[in-house]
Scaffold this motif. Structure first.
Motif, PDB file in Angstrom:
ATOM      1  N   ALA A 126       7.962   7.479   1.554  1.00  0.00           N
ATOM      2  CA  ALA A 126       6.771   8.339   1.867  1.00  0.00           C
ATOM      3  C   ALA A 126       5.751   8.421   0.566  1.00  0.00           C
ATOM      4  CB  ALA A 126       7.168   9.671   2.442  1.00  0.00           C
ATOM      5  N   GLY A 127       4.686   8.062   0.693  1.00  0.00           N
ATOM      6  CA  GLY A 127       3.539   8.266  -0.245  1.00  0.00           C
ATOM      7  C   GLY A 127       3.398   6.997  -1.057  1.00  0.00           C
ATOM      8  N   GLY A 128       4.365   6.024  -0.582  1.00  0.00           N
ATOM      9  CA  GLY A 128       3.955   4.451  -1.238  1.00  0.00           C
ATOM     10  C   GLY A 128       4.752   4.400  -2.559  1.00  0.00           C
ATOM     11  N   ASP A 129       4.325   3.480  -3.212  1.00  0.00           N
ATOM     12  CA  ASP A 129       5.351   3.098  -4.302  1.00  0.00           C
ATOM     13  C   ASP A 129       5.038   3.849  -5.464  1.00  0.00           C
ATOM     14  OD1 ASP A 129       6.518   0.786  -3.157  1.00  0.00           O
ATOM     15  OD2 ASP A 129       5.481  -0.629  -4.457  1.00  0.00           O
ATOM     16  N   SER A 130       3.725   4.674  -5.596  1.00  0.00           N
ATOM     17  CA  SER A 130       3.853   5.570  -6.646  1.00  0.00           C
ATOM     18  C   SER A 130       4.607   6.761  -6.578  1.00  0.00           C
ATOM     19  CB  SER A 130       2.281   6.248  -6.723  1.00  0.00           C
ATOM     20  OG  SER A 130       1.929   6.698  -5.308  1.00  0.00           O
ATOM     21  N   ALA A 131       5.067   6.898  -5.329  1.00  0.00           N
ATOM     22  CA  ALA A 131       6.214   8.327  -5.241  1.00  0.00           C
ATOM     23  C   ALA A 131       7.551   7.799  -5.888  1.00  0.00           C
ATOM     24  CB  ALA A 131       6.031   8.463  -3.423  1.00  0.00           C
ATOM     25  N   ILE A 132       7.701   6.670  -6.206  1.00  0.00           N
ATOM     26  CA  ILE A 132       8.905   6.455  -6.660  1.00  0.00           C
ATOM     27  C   ILE A 132       9.149   7.182  -7.821  1.00  0.00           C
ATOM     28  CG2 ILE A 132      10.370   4.778  -7.717  1.00  0.00           C
ATOM     29  CD1 ILE A 132       8.811   2.344  -5.758  1.00  0.00           C
ATOM     30  N   ARG A 133       8.376   7.274  -8.605  1.00  0.00           N
ATOM     31  CA  ARG A 133       8.337   8.052  -9.909  1.00  0.00           C
ATOM     32  C   ARG A 133       7.888   9.578  -9.940  1.00  0.00           C
ATOM     33  NH1 ARG A 133       9.286   5.076 -14.691  1.00  0.00           N
ATOM     34  NH2 ARG A 133       9.712   2.781 -14.256  1.00  0.00           N
ATOM     35  N   LYS A 134       6.794   9.623  -8.969  1.00  0.00           N
ATOM     36  CA  LYS A 134       6.110  10.922  -9.006  1.00  0.00           C
ATOM     37  C   LYS A 134       5.767  11.309  -7.504  1.00  0.00           C
ATOM     38  CE  LYS A 134       2.235  13.259 -10.870  1.00  0.00           C
ATOM     39  NZ  LYS A 134       0.815  13.225 -11.690  1.00  0.00           N
ATOM     40  N   ALA A 135       6.511  12.643  -7.040  1.00  0.00           N
ATOM     41  CA  ALA A 135       6.027  13.068  -5.703  1.00  0.00           C
ATOM     42  C   ALA A 135       4.652  13.019  -5.736  1.00  0.00           C
ATOM     43  CB  ALA A 135       6.670  14.499  -5.819  1.00  0.00           C
ATOM     44  N   VAL A 136       4.516  12.955  -4.272  1.00  0.00           N
ATOM     45  CA  VAL A 136       3.253  12.644  -3.557  1.00  0.00           C
ATOM     46  C   VAL A 136       3.197  13.969  -2.350  1.00  0.00           C
ATOM     47  CG1 VAL A 136       1.564  11.214  -2.145  1.00  0.00           C
ATOM     48  CG2 VAL A 136       2.681  10.098  -3.864  1.00  0.00           C
ATOM     49  N   GLU A 137       2.249  14.658  -2.778  1.00  0.00           N
ATOM     50  CA  GLU A 137       2.179  15.985  -2.113  1.00  0.00           C
ATOM     51  C   GLU A 137       1.740  15.903  -0.554  1.00  0.00           C
ATOM     52  OE1 GLU A 137      -0.423  20.100  -2.209  1.00  0.00           O
ATOM     53  OE2 GLU A 137      -0.936  18.595  -3.623  1.00  0.00           O
ATOM     54  N   ASN A 138       2.581  16.444   0.384  1.00  0.00           N
ATOM     55  CA  ASN A 138       2.712  16.549   1.788  1.00  0.00           C
ATOM     56  C   ASN A 138       2.894  15.031   2.367  1.00  0.00           C
ATOM     57  OD1 ASN A 138       1.907  19.024   1.575  1.00  0.00           O
ATOM     58  ND2 ASN A 138      -0.307  18.640   1.318  1.00  0.00           N
ATOM     59  N   ALA A 139       3.073  14.136   1.723  1.00  0.00           N
ATOM     60  CA  ALA A 139       3.719  12.649   2.157  1.00  0.00           C
ATOM     61  C   ALA A 139       4.708  12.767   3.158  1.00  0.00           C
ATOM     62  CB  ALA A 139       3.715  11.777   1.085  1.00  0.00           C
ATOM     63  N   GLU A 140       5.800  13.363   2.974  1.00  0.00           N
ATOM     64  CA  GLU A 140       6.748  13.361   3.682  1.00  0.00           C
ATOM     65  C   GLU A 140       6.673  14.135   5.107  1.00  0.00           C
ATOM     66  OE1 GLU A 140       9.916  17.019   3.321  1.00  0.00           O
ATOM     67  OE2 GLU A 140       9.848  15.729   1.407  1.00  0.00           O
TER      68      GLU A 140
ATOM     69  N   ASN B  18       3.671  13.658   7.127  1.00  0.00           N
ATOM     70  CA  ASN B  18       2.885  12.645   7.946  1.00  0.00           C
ATOM     71  C   ASN B  18       3.884  12.205   8.928  1.00  0.00           C
ATOM     72  OD1 ASN B  18       1.300  10.647   8.879  1.00  0.00           O
ATOM     73  ND2 ASN B  18       0.017  10.979   7.192  1.00  0.00           N
ATOM     74  N   THR B  19       3.684  12.402  10.264  1.00  0.00           N
ATOM     75  CA  THR B  19       4.253  11.796  11.310  1.00  0.00           C
ATOM     76  C   THR B  19       4.189  10.373  11.785  1.00  0.00           C
ATOM     77  OG1 THR B  19       3.018  12.821  13.053  1.00  0.00           O
ATOM     78  CG2 THR B  19       4.882  14.090  12.128  1.00  0.00           C
ATOM     79  N   THR B  20       2.722   9.920  11.167  1.00  0.00           N
ATOM     80  CA  THR B  20       2.472   8.639  11.735  1.00  0.00           C
ATOM     81  C   THR B  20       2.479   7.518  10.679  1.00  0.00           C
ATOM     82  OG1 THR B  20       0.237   9.232  11.370  1.00  0.00           O
ATOM     83  CG2 THR B  20       0.931   9.888  13.408  1.00  0.00           C
ATOM     84  N   GLN B  21       2.635   8.092   9.465  1.00  0.00           N
ATOM     85  CA  GLN B  21       2.234   6.977   8.412  1.00  0.00           C
ATOM     86  C   GLN B  21       3.648   5.922   8.298  1.00  0.00           C
ATOM     87  OE1 GLN B  21      -0.331   6.658   6.437  1.00  0.00           O
ATOM     88  NE2 GLN B  21       0.507   4.664   5.555  1.00  0.00           N
ATOM     89  N   ALA B  22       4.700   6.401   8.691  1.00  0.00           N
ATOM     90  CA  ALA B  22       5.796   5.503   8.467  1.00  0.00           C
ATOM     91  C   ALA B  22       5.746   4.074   9.348  1.00  0.00           C
ATOM     92  CB  ALA B  22       7.289   6.299   8.891  1.00  0.00           C
TER      93      ALA B  22
END
Length: 271
Positions: free
Chosen positions: A98-112, A114-118
């Motif tokens: 959730a949040g794309g590859d940038s979230a691997i190193r740094k948390a992306v706010e509210n990404a988790e 999102n009920t439709t993004q997956a």
């Protein structure tokens, strides 16, 4: 939905800040020793998943992991090890966070949340009914993961859920529920600890057993590993020396000519 969220229950220990370092480490280790036993209890469900995934893989299907935070990172870690270890193309086992590859190193706010993004992320890989989707969420309630699982099921895709809360929405929504009850975390709610470790163990089992089932291992050897450094070239050469009874120099030449232990063995036996 009424279920007990074990991952949020208080630690079995209190006043952690008053413990000395040695005591802290011993208590963490005591908790960690419970993890393998908890994973052992879900081997029947993991067996069902691996067998189903193997059938789909042999037809060209793929394995997808989706998760957020620690769970997402663990899926990406497992997927990233498949090409070097087993020589499979990167697109056969795919980890999505959730949040794309940038979230691997740094948390992306509210990404988790999102009920439709997956499903958007999965469609970018043209996921279809030949594939398998594994949702990973310690809580079993992550909206990003649940949204992806529900959509995948609606499109006839086999789904599995790895969660540390039995009876959670993820467990109920998935075709195959892998519910690993490791109990409360040492640090209350810190699911990167026991929960995350249990997920890593389960993912190791799933991907390794799957690769063995589809023929990417011979005996106990990684005969399709990528020869990406001198250590691995040496390992592969020694495998050939042992398996074929030839000299190290001949084995090394054979390996470098054919690119993998398995291909080198097949070429040698065809002579």
């Amino acid at each position: 939905m009424n279920f007990k969220k074990i991952t949020e229950t208080p630690s079995n220990y209190n006043d952690l800040e008053q413990m000395d370092t040695n005591t802290l480490l011993k208590k963490i280790n005591e908790e960690d020793q419970k993890i393998a036993s908890a994973v052992a209890l879900v081997i029947p469900q993991i067996t069902k998943l691996v067998d189903a995934a193997a059938l789909r893989f042999e037809k060209g299907g793929r394995l997808f992991y989706i998760g957020a935070g620690t769970s997402g990172r663990l899926g990406i870690l497992d997927a990233s090890e498949i090409p070097p270890t087993f020589g499979m193309p990167h697109e056969r086992v795919v980890g999505i966070i959730a949040g794309g590859d940038s979230a691997i190193r740094k948390a992306v706010e509210n990404a988790e949340d999102n009920t439709t993004q997956a499903w958007v992320d999965l469609k970018a890989h043209n996921i279809n009914e030949n594939d398998v989707l594994i949702g990973i969420a310690a809580s079993g309630t992550t909206p990003y993961v649940l949204g992806g699982i529900h959509k995948a099921k609606a499109h006839g895709i086999l789904t599995a859920g790895i969660t540390n809360n039995p009876g959670s929405p993820l467990a109920i929504a998935s075709d195959i529920a892998i519910e690993i009850n490791v109990g409360p975390e040492f640090l209350t709610g810190s699911t990167r600890m026991k929960s995350g470790t249990s997920q890593k163990l389960a993912l190791n089992m799933i991907s390794t057993a799957l690769m063995i089932r589809i023929g990417r291992v011979k005996g106990n050897k990684m005969v399709n590993m990528q020869l990406s450094n001198e250590k691995l070239v040496d390992r592969g050469t020694r495998y050939l020396v042992e398996g074929l009874g030839i000299s190290y120099a001949e084995a090394e030449k054979l390996l470098k000519t054919h690119g993998s232990v398995q291909k080198a063995t097949e070429a040698y036996n065809a002579l």
